[in-house]
Scaffold this motif. Structure first.
Motif, short mmCIF file in Angstrom:
data_model
loop_
_atom_site.label_atom_id
_atom_site.label_comp_id
_atom_site.label_asym_id
_atom_site.label_seq_id
_atom_site.Cartn_x
_atom_site.Cartn_y
_atom_site.Cartn_z
N THR A 140 21.80 31.52 5.07
CA THR A 140 22.27 30.32 4.36
C THR A 140 22.16 29.09 5.26
O THR A 140 22.10 29.20 6.48
N LYS A 141 22.14 27.92 4.61
CA LYS A 141 22.13 26.63 5.32
C LYS A 141 23.10 25.68 4.63
O LYS A 141 23.44 25.86 3.45
N ASP A 142 23.54 24.67 5.36
CA ASP A 142 24.35 23.61 4.77
C ASP A 142 23.45 22.76 3.87
O ASP A 142 22.24 22.64 4.08
N SER A 143 24.07 22.16 2.86
CA SER A 143 23.34 21.31 1.91
C SER A 143 24.03 19.96 1.85
O SER A 143 25.23 19.89 1.57
N PHE A 144 23.28 18.90 2.08
CA PHE A 144 23.84 17.55 2.07
C PHE A 144 23.60 16.89 0.72
O PHE A 144 22.48 16.88 0.21
N GLU A 167 31.49 23.26 8.27
CA GLU A 167 32.32 23.20 9.47
C GLU A 167 31.47 23.34 10.73
O GLU A 167 31.66 22.61 11.71
N ALA A 168 30.50 24.25 10.68
CA ALA A 168 29.62 24.45 11.83
C ALA A 168 28.76 23.20 12.09
O ALA A 168 28.59 22.78 13.24
N MET A 169 28.25 22.61 11.02
CA MET A 169 27.42 21.41 11.18
C MET A 169 28.23 20.24 11.72
O MET A 169 27.74 19.44 12.51
N LEU A 170 29.47 20.11 11.28
CA LEU A 170 30.33 19.03 11.78
C LEU A 170 30.55 19.17 13.28
O LEU A 170 30.63 18.16 14.01
N ARG A 171 30.64 20.38 13.76
CA ARG A 171 30.86 20.60 15.19
C ARG A 171 29.58 20.45 16.00
O ARG A 171 29.58 19.91 17.10
N GLU A 222 31.99 27.07 5.47
CA GLU A 222 31.84 27.39 6.89
C GLU A 222 30.58 26.77 7.48
O GLU A 222 30.57 26.35 8.64
N ASN A 223 29.50 26.71 6.68
CA ASN A 223 28.29 26.03 7.15
C ASN A 223 28.57 24.57 7.46
O ASN A 223 28.09 24.02 8.45
#
Length: 350
Positions: free
Chosen positions: A309-313, A19-23, A16-17
């Motif tokens: 939480t955060k997205d991780s690249f 998905e949010a970052m992609l948007r 979900e993180n």
């Protein structure tokens, strides 16, 4: 710091993180070669199918077993079942007959081949474990022992979660793999050992003390931030039951910029990777869950203790790799391992 092998949670937040970052920040994915993580549900389903009992259906019936909607991770259970296209079931939806597991459906009983369980061992089967459990399926362990159903993760693998067992991982890796672990362990004192206990008692204000079977950030002492009373309470607990505790040095966790009430501010983070192990090998997700301690100065990142939480690249190095971030893509830069030998697809953590 530790392993989570019983009912590891958080992968839905990873998805979900992303998905949010992609948007919100699509330009990042145009300028950076970020490995996709959205193939995880498909990979999980493939892993479940790969461990189905031999001699069963050519198209194994897989289900996700949840304790129900009162569980704090129910959203994730529902999310994964929906993403994989399998049934989300509770104990009342299953029954055992002739050492086989069946699912109640409007069309009649359907045999179940693989169960991804999100229930702790103690509650899985009231005939074997806790007799008062209303969350488990009577006879499930008998069906499992007969080889008629596969359970992920396997009952008993919680030994890998034990924080005292964690301290032996370098020796375990050396014994089974014949070499040194690529990731070093954090120094860990087993308080059941007299010398280690003496050290920990003398340095309670410097170390982190944890229950060997604890989780969720409960039952732990962070010495540098604890009050004198908390330290003395733990001192008494350690002296009374030293075998229940381990201790580790207080680590200087990395910090990342985080939006706080006062604006952007540093907050401590840790990283939880996700690994799938089936009959066809090991797959490491090229991403993971970055957990954030939202309170200023806190080192406790657990969501049950107010963490975020955060997205991780994970950035791909090789120009020919897939960068598809669409739901269900099977490219996604998954790192695979066969017989312990990594087949890396050239990625680095950002």
């Amino acid at each position: 710091l530790e392993d989570n092998a019983r009912t590891p949670s958080g992968v839905s937040y990873m998805l979900e993180n992303r998905e949010a970052m992609l948007r919100l920040c699509p330009e990042l994915f145009r300028s950076l070669r970020v490995a996709a993580v959205d193939s995880y549900p498909d990979r999980l389903l493939q892993t479940m199918q790969s461990v189905a009992p031999r001699g069963g259906s050519a198209a194994p019936t897989c289900v996700v077993l949840t304790p129900g909607h009162y569980n704090s991770a129910y959203y994730e259970h529902s999310f994964l079942a929906d993403s994989m296209g399998v049934e989300l079931v509770e104990a009342a939806d299953l029954f055992v007959d002739d050492d086989k597991v069946w699912m109640r459906t409007v069309a009649g009983p359907t045999r179940v081949d693989v169960i991804y369980r999100r229930i702790d061992d103690d509650f899985l089967d009231p005939l074997v474990f806790r007799p008062d459990s209303a969350l488990g399926v009577p006879g499930l362990i008998a069906a499992y022992a007969a080889g008629n159903v596969a359970i992920m993760n396997a009952p008993g693998n919680g030994i890998a979660d034990d924080k005292a067992i964690y301290s032996y991982m370098p020796e375990i890796v050396r014994f089974y793999a014949g070499g040194e672990a690529k990731l070093p362990n954090v120094e860990t004192w087993r308080c059941r050992e007299p010398e280690a206990l003496r050290y920990v008692l003398d340095h309670l204000d410097e170390v982190v003390v944890k229950l060997v079977d604890g989780s969720g950030g409960y039952g732990m002492l962070v010495g540098p931030t604890a009050s004198k009373q908390e330290i003395e309470d733990f001192r008494r607990a350690l002296i009374a039951e030293p075998h229940r505790y381990i201790a580790q040095p207080t680590l200087a966790l990395s910090t990342v910029p985080t939006l706080a009430p006062e604006g952007l501010a540093p907050r401590h983070v840790d990283f939880r990777p996700f690994v799938l192990t089936g009959s066809k090998g090991i797959q490491v997700v090229p991403g993971g869950l970055t957990r954030v301690a939202l309170r200023e100065g806190s080192l406790v990142v657990n969501s049950s203790q107010g963490g975020g939480t955060k997205d991780s690249f994970v950035l791909m190095n090789e120009p020919g790799q897939s960068q598809n971030q669409s739901q269900g893509a099977l490219g996604g830069g998954m790192t695979e391992s066969q017989n312990g030998m990594s087949q890396s697809q050239g990625s680095s953590l950002a």
